[in-house]
Design a protein around this motif. Structure first.
Motif, mmCIF file in Angstrom:
data_model
loop_
_atom_site.group_PDB
_atom_site.id
_atom_site.type_symbol
_atom_site.label_atom_id
_atom_site.label_comp_id
_atom_site.label_asym_id
_atom_site.label_seq_id
_atom_site.Cartn_x
_atom_site.Cartn_y
_atom_site.Cartn_z
ATOM 1 N N SER A 138 0.909 11.832 8.261
ATOM 2 C CA SER A 138 0.530 12.652 7.109
ATOM 3 C C SER A 138 0.378 14.122 7.497
ATOM 4 O O SER A 138 0.761 15.019 6.732
ATOM 5 C CB SER A 138 -0.773 12.131 6.487
ATOM 6 N N ARG A 154 6.119 6.922 7.748
ATOM 7 C CA ARG A 154 4.831 6.627 7.111
ATOM 8 C C ARG A 154 4.985 5.475 6.131
ATOM 9 O O ARG A 154 4.101 4.617 6.011
ATOM 10 C CB ARG A 154 4.266 7.860 6.406
ATOM 11 N N GLY A 155 6.133 5.417 5.458
ATOM 12 C CA GLY A 155 6.394 4.307 4.547
ATOM 13 C C GLY A 155 6.422 2.968 5.264
ATOM 14 O O GLY A 155 5.922 1.966 4.754
ATOM 15 N N ASN A 158 2.881 1.948 5.856
ATOM 16 C CA ASN A 158 2.259 1.478 4.618
ATOM 17 C C ASN A 158 2.769 0.096 4.231
ATOM 18 O O ASN A 158 2.003 -0.743 3.735
ATOM 19 C CB ASN A 158 2.506 2.482 3.486
ATOM 20 N N GLN A 163 0.541 -1.979 1.747
ATOM 21 C CA GLN A 163 0.352 -0.970 0.706
ATOM 22 C C GLN A 163 1.725 -0.670 0.099
ATOM 23 O O GLN A 163 2.328 0.378 0.341
ATOM 24 C CB GLN A 163 -0.290 0.287 1.299
ATOM 25 N N ASP A 165 2.968 -0.094 -2.936
ATOM 26 C CA ASP A 165 3.195 1.043 -3.840
ATOM 27 C C ASP A 165 3.302 2.349 -3.052
ATOM 28 O O ASP A 165 4.186 3.176 -3.315
ATOM 29 C CB ASP A 165 2.067 1.138 -4.866
ATOM 30 N N LYS A 166 2.397 2.535 -2.092
ATOM 31 C CA LYS A 166 2.458 3.740 -1.262
ATOM 32 C C LYS A 166 3.736 3.766 -0.432
ATOM 33 O O LYS A 166 4.357 4.828 -0.268
ATOM 34 C CB LYS A 166 1.234 3.813 -0.354
ATOM 35 N N GLN A 169 6.589 4.845 -2.584
ATOM 36 C CA GLN A 169 6.567 6.285 -2.833
ATOM 37 C C GLN A 169 7.098 7.068 -1.627
ATOM 38 O O GLN A 169 7.851 8.036 -1.786
ATOM 39 C CB GLN A 169 5.137 6.722 -3.162
ATOM 40 N N ASP A 170 6.699 6.639 -0.424
ATOM 41 C CA ASP A 170 7.188 7.328 0.778
ATOM 42 C C ASP A 170 8.698 7.173 0.930
ATOM 43 O O ASP A 170 9.398 8.129 1.259
ATOM 44 C CB ASP A 170 6.480 6.787 2.022
#
Length: 361
Positions: A138, A154-155, A158, A163, A165-166, A169-170
């Motif tokens: 991040s 980072r995705g 997650n 995670q 959904d996060k 998004q990544d």
């Protein structure tokens, strides 16, 4: 971090009256010519050692590069790029503790270097420090939000911590920055799969193989998305594509077998499970799936044998106990069936508890 690995030799030409070999020459001759420059001050010596390190680094001789970067630091303890590149070489050599020390020193000198945060995140990831990895990824993103790799990594973290959904998004951010990012499409598709948005998953897996037709696992994931959508023929076609890319891909054989099982093509499914097992002999899931297919064919003894093998490999394989119980009941081995249903229910399978209560009490 912009071009931290660049060979900065300009000031050498000012300090000494000699022609320096161009940066593009990464051969041993380049290093030898640096040695021939003669007596110079410590700053210039540091730069020469650094240039040697970069040449060795580019030829993937990381141990030699580490030696040169260390020499460079000995001459100039404030040479940030030398610390960074030594850390990168140590990372590539698997010496994570020392690599982490180097990147920490880099950030102590200049905390705005996004690539150092990224490298540190990779180390935390490998060491299993997930929260610290997320923080470092991040931070890298906050310093440079134009690098798709930062969002992608980072995705992945997650996704690993569920995670979804996060993670989605990544991966979307990575794709926005790099439209042909096949791995990001595949992993976003996996996120959609976990979120049970099967149509979106199918679209992303198609994109992944469009941009990289050699991604066998993306074809396999596409098959899984079709199977979840109960489109078994399309699933089989996708698994076939995965196997065209990689004939030894045992997961694709197993999954194709499951699609055939769903179509009640039990013998053909068993053939695929056997192909998976010919590649991975200790694949407990394929043995259990064979047991399910043998149950479909009402071949009870074969089902027991297949479930036995699954349990030998994985003594806590809940569904293998359940399948073996079904087959044993049909063979009139009620005591054995009840024992297996108890075992399966102990591992949390509610249907096994119901069978036990209705049959064994």
């Amino acid at each position: 971090m912009k071009n931290i690995i660049t060979l900065c030799i300009c000031f050498l030409v000012v300090l000494i009256n000699a022609q320096v070999t161009p940066v593009s020459d990464e051969s041993e001759d380049f290093i030898n010519k640096l040695d021939s420059l003669g007596t110079i001050d410590s700053s210039a010596k540091s730069q020469i050692q650094y240039n040697k390190g970069v040449a060795s680094m580019k030829s993937k001789d990381y141990k030699k590069a580490i030696e040169y970067f260390s020499n460079s630091i000995n001459y100039n303890s404030n040479f940030t790029e030398a610390y960074f590149n030594r850390g990168t070489c140590r990372f590539n050599e698997g010496v994570l503790d020392l690599a982490k020390t180097d990147f920490t020193l880099v950030l102590a000198k200049d905390s705005s270097l996004d690539l150092a945060h990224y490298q540190l995140a990779q180390i935390y990831d490998k060491e299993g420090y997930i929260d610290m990895a997320l923080q470092s990824y991040s931070k890298a993103i906050s310093l440079d939000n134009s690098n798709p790799k930062y969002f992608y990594k980072r995705g992945v973290i997650n996704f690993q911590i569920k995670q979804y959904d996060k993670a989605k998004q990544d991966f979307s951010s990575a794709i926005k920055l790099k439209n042909d990012y096949a791995y990001a499409y595949n992993d976003r598709g996996s996120s959609y799969l976990k979120l049970e948005d099967y149509e979106a998953a199918i679209q992303d897996f198609h994109k992944a193989v469009q941009y990289d037709p050699k991604l066998a696992f993306a074809y396999n994931n596409l098959g899984s998305a079709y199977r979840k959508s109960e489109k078994y023929n399309e699933a089989i076609k996708a698994y076939n594509q995965a196997l065209k890319v990689d004939l030894k891909y045992y997961l694709a054989y197993n999954n194709r077998g499951m699609a055939k099982y769903d179509k009640k093509e039990y013998q053909s499914a068993i053939d695929d499970f056997n192909k998976a097992l010919s590649i991975k002999q200790d694949y407990s899931l394929a043995f259990n799936n064979k047991a399910s297919a043998f149950i479909g064919l009402e071949k009870w003894e074969e089902a027991v044998k297949a479930a036995d093998r699954a349990i030998e490999i994985d003594s806590e394989f809940t569904y293998a106990y359940y399948n073996r119980a079904i087959a044993k009941e049909m063979l009139r081995d009620i005591e054995g069936a009840c024992s297996d249903w108890i075992k399966a229910s102990e591992y949390g399978l509610e249907i096994a508890r119901i069978y036990f209560n209705s049959t064994c009490k």
